[in-house]
Motif scaffolding. Structure first.
Motif, PDB file in Angstrom:
ATOM      1  N   GLY A  43       0.798  -1.212   0.000  1.00 10.48           N
ATOM      2  CA  GLY A  43       0.000   0.000   0.000  1.00 10.48           C
ATOM      3  C   GLY A  43       0.838   1.273   0.000  1.00 10.48           C
ATOM      4  N   LYS A  44       2.159   1.138  -0.019  1.00 13.35           N
ATOM      5  CA  LYS A  44       3.041   2.310  -0.055  1.00 13.35           C
ATOM      6  C   LYS A  44       2.928   2.989  -1.423  1.00 13.35           C
ATOM      7  CE  LYS A  44       5.087   1.413   3.925  1.00 13.35           C
ATOM      8  NZ  LYS A  44       4.727   2.129   5.101  1.00 13.35           N
ATOM      9  N   ALA A  45       2.938   4.311  -1.412  1.00 11.87           N
ATOM     10  CA  ALA A  45       2.799   5.077  -2.653  1.00 11.87           C
ATOM     11  C   ALA A  45       3.911   6.113  -2.763  1.00 11.87           C
ATOM     12  CB  ALA A  45       1.452   5.788  -2.673  1.00 11.87           C
ATOM     13  N   THR A  46       4.346   6.367  -3.995  1.00 10.82           N
ATOM     14  CA  THR A  46       5.323   7.406  -4.284  1.00 10.82           C
ATOM     15  C   THR A  46       4.745   8.279  -5.391  1.00 10.82           C
ATOM     16  OG1 THR A  46       7.149   5.937  -3.735  1.00 10.82           O
ATOM     17  CG2 THR A  46       7.688   7.898  -5.003  1.00 10.82           C
ATOM     18  N   LYS A  47       4.730   9.593  -5.145  1.00 16.06           N
ATOM     19  CA  LYS A  47       4.199  10.545  -6.117  1.00 16.06           C
ATOM     20  C   LYS A  47       5.313  11.541  -6.439  1.00 16.06           C
ATOM     21  CE  LYS A  47       1.375  13.695  -4.534  1.00 16.06           C
ATOM     22  NZ  LYS A  47       0.196  14.440  -4.062  1.00 16.06           N
ATOM     23  N   THR A  48       5.590  11.744  -7.739  1.00 13.58           N
ATOM     24  CA  THR A  48       6.640  12.663  -8.165  1.00 13.58           C
ATOM     25  C   THR A  48       6.072  13.658  -9.172  1.00 13.58           C
ATOM     26  OG1 THR A  48       8.346  10.976  -7.871  1.00 13.58           O
ATOM     27  CG2 THR A  48       8.920  12.866  -9.238  1.00 13.58           C
ATOM     28  N   LEU A  49       6.318  14.945  -8.919  1.00 12.57           N
ATOM     29  CA  LEU A  49       5.978  16.010  -9.856  1.00 12.57           C
ATOM     30  C   LEU A  49       7.260  16.526 -10.484  1.00 12.57           C
ATOM     31  CD1 LEU A  49       3.426  18.108  -7.790  1.00 12.57           C
ATOM     32  CD2 LEU A  49       2.935  16.846  -9.878  1.00 12.57           C
ATOM     33  N   ARG A  50       7.236  16.742 -11.815  1.00 13.45           N
ATOM     34  CA  ARG A  50       8.403  17.290 -12.518  1.00 13.45           C
ATOM     35  C   ARG A  50       7.939  18.425 -13.422  1.00 13.45           C
ATOM     36  NH1 ARG A  50       9.013  11.817 -12.876  1.00 13.45           N
ATOM     37  NH2 ARG A  50      10.810  10.963 -11.809  1.00 13.45           N
ATOM     38  N   SER A  51       8.653  19.546 -13.376  1.00 10.66           N
ATOM     39  CA  SER A  51       8.346  20.674 -14.246  1.00 10.66           C
ATOM     40  C   SER A  51       9.536  21.603 -14.306  1.00 10.66           C
ATOM     41  CB  SER A  51       7.130  21.445 -13.726  1.00 10.66           C
ATOM     42  OG  SER A  51       6.809  22.511 -14.592  1.00 10.66           O
ATOM     43  N   GLU A  52       9.801  22.102 -15.490  1.00  2.23           N
ATOM     44  CA  GLU A  52      10.861  23.099 -15.701  1.00  2.23           C
ATOM     45  C   GLU A  52      12.189  22.675 -15.079  1.00  2.23           C
ATOM     46  OE1 GLU A  52       9.262  26.822 -14.281  1.00  2.23           O
ATOM     47  OE2 GLU A  52       7.544  26.688 -15.627  1.00  2.23           O
ATOM     48  N   GLY A  53      12.537  21.395 -15.210  1.00  3.90           N
ATOM     49  CA  GLY A  53      13.809  20.890 -14.708  1.00  3.90           C
ATOM     50  C   GLY A  53      13.856  20.653 -13.205  1.00  3.90           C
ATOM     51  N   LYS A  54      12.738  20.818 -12.514  1.00  6.15           N
ATOM     52  CA  LYS A  54      12.675  20.609 -11.071  1.00  6.15           C
ATOM     53  C   LYS A  54      11.780  19.405 -10.796  1.00  6.15           C
ATOM     54  CE  LYS A  54      12.697  25.576 -10.606  1.00  6.15           C
ATOM     55  NZ  LYS A  54      11.803  26.704 -10.523  1.00  6.15           N
ATOM     56  N   SER A  55      12.003  18.777  -9.648  1.00  3.53           N
ATOM     57  CA  SER A  55      11.121  17.671  -9.258  1.00  3.53           C
ATOM     58  C   SER A  55      10.929  17.650  -7.752  1.00  3.53           C
ATOM     59  CB  SER A  55      11.662  16.331  -9.749  1.00  3.53           C
ATOM     60  OG  SER A  55      12.812  15.977  -9.048  1.00  3.53           O
ATOM     61  N   LEU A  56       9.817  17.072  -7.333  1.00  3.89           N
ATOM     62  CA  LEU A  56       9.488  16.915  -5.923  1.00  3.89           C
ATOM     63  C   LEU A  56       8.815  15.560  -5.758  1.00  3.89           C
ATOM     64  CD1 LEU A  56       9.277  18.029  -3.039  1.00  3.89           C
ATOM     65  CD2 LEU A  56       7.163  19.183  -3.732  1.00  3.89           C
ATOM     66  N   THR A  57       9.338  14.744  -4.834  1.00  3.68           N
ATOM     67  CA  THR A  57       8.808  13.409  -4.587  1.00  3.68           C
ATOM     68  C   THR A  57       8.322  13.317  -3.150  1.00  3.68           C
ATOM     69  OG1 THR A  57      10.304  12.432  -6.200  1.00  3.68           O
ATOM     70  CG2 THR A  57       9.370  10.941  -4.573  1.00  3.68           C
TER      71      THR A  57
END
Length: 123
Positions: free
Chosen positions: A94-108
């Motif tokens: 049930g573990k989840a990982t969400k990553t956003l990427r935009s304009e050369g940046k990312s956040l996980t």
């Protein structure tokens, strides 16, 4: 239909059902809790999100995970932007990982998912 192994997310995997001659797809409904996350440029508030694991909506169903990759809208520095969103949810833990990427940046950010109380939506 196939039941997910070990029952942690004891929900039905996507499958085709025949009801009066019409095929329907059962959509797994998950609720995921994510803590706050930040980098020097971005912040994500803590949130509880509901995901409907629907292959017609871009979700992939694998033996060990549900995953999604696609575009999303976000606000960076007060302006709206398009970003790439990746989500992976383990069917065992049930573990989840969400990553956003935009304009050369990312956040996980990592969180946990569970089956929603309802039986899910049918399409």
């Amino acid at each position: 239909m196939q039941v997910i192994r070990n029952g942690f997310l004891s929900l039905l995997a996507l499958g085709a059902l025949t009801l009066e001659g019409h095929a329907q797809t059962v959509v797994a409904a998950l609720e995921c809790d994510f803590p706050p996350a930040s980098t020097g440029d971005w912040n994500m508030a803590a949130s509880t999100l509901q995901y409907y694991i629907d292959t017609a909506g871009g979700w992939r169903v694998n033996e060990d995970s549900f995953s999604f990759d696609g575009p999303t809208k976000i606000a960076i520095g007060g302006k709206d932007s398009t970003a790439s969103l990746s989500i992976i949810i383990s069917r065992q833990s049930g573990k989840a990982t969400k990553t956003l990427r935009s304009e050369g940046k990312s956040l996980t950010v990592s969180g946990e998912c569970k089956k929603m109380e309802s039986s899910g939506r049918k399409f």
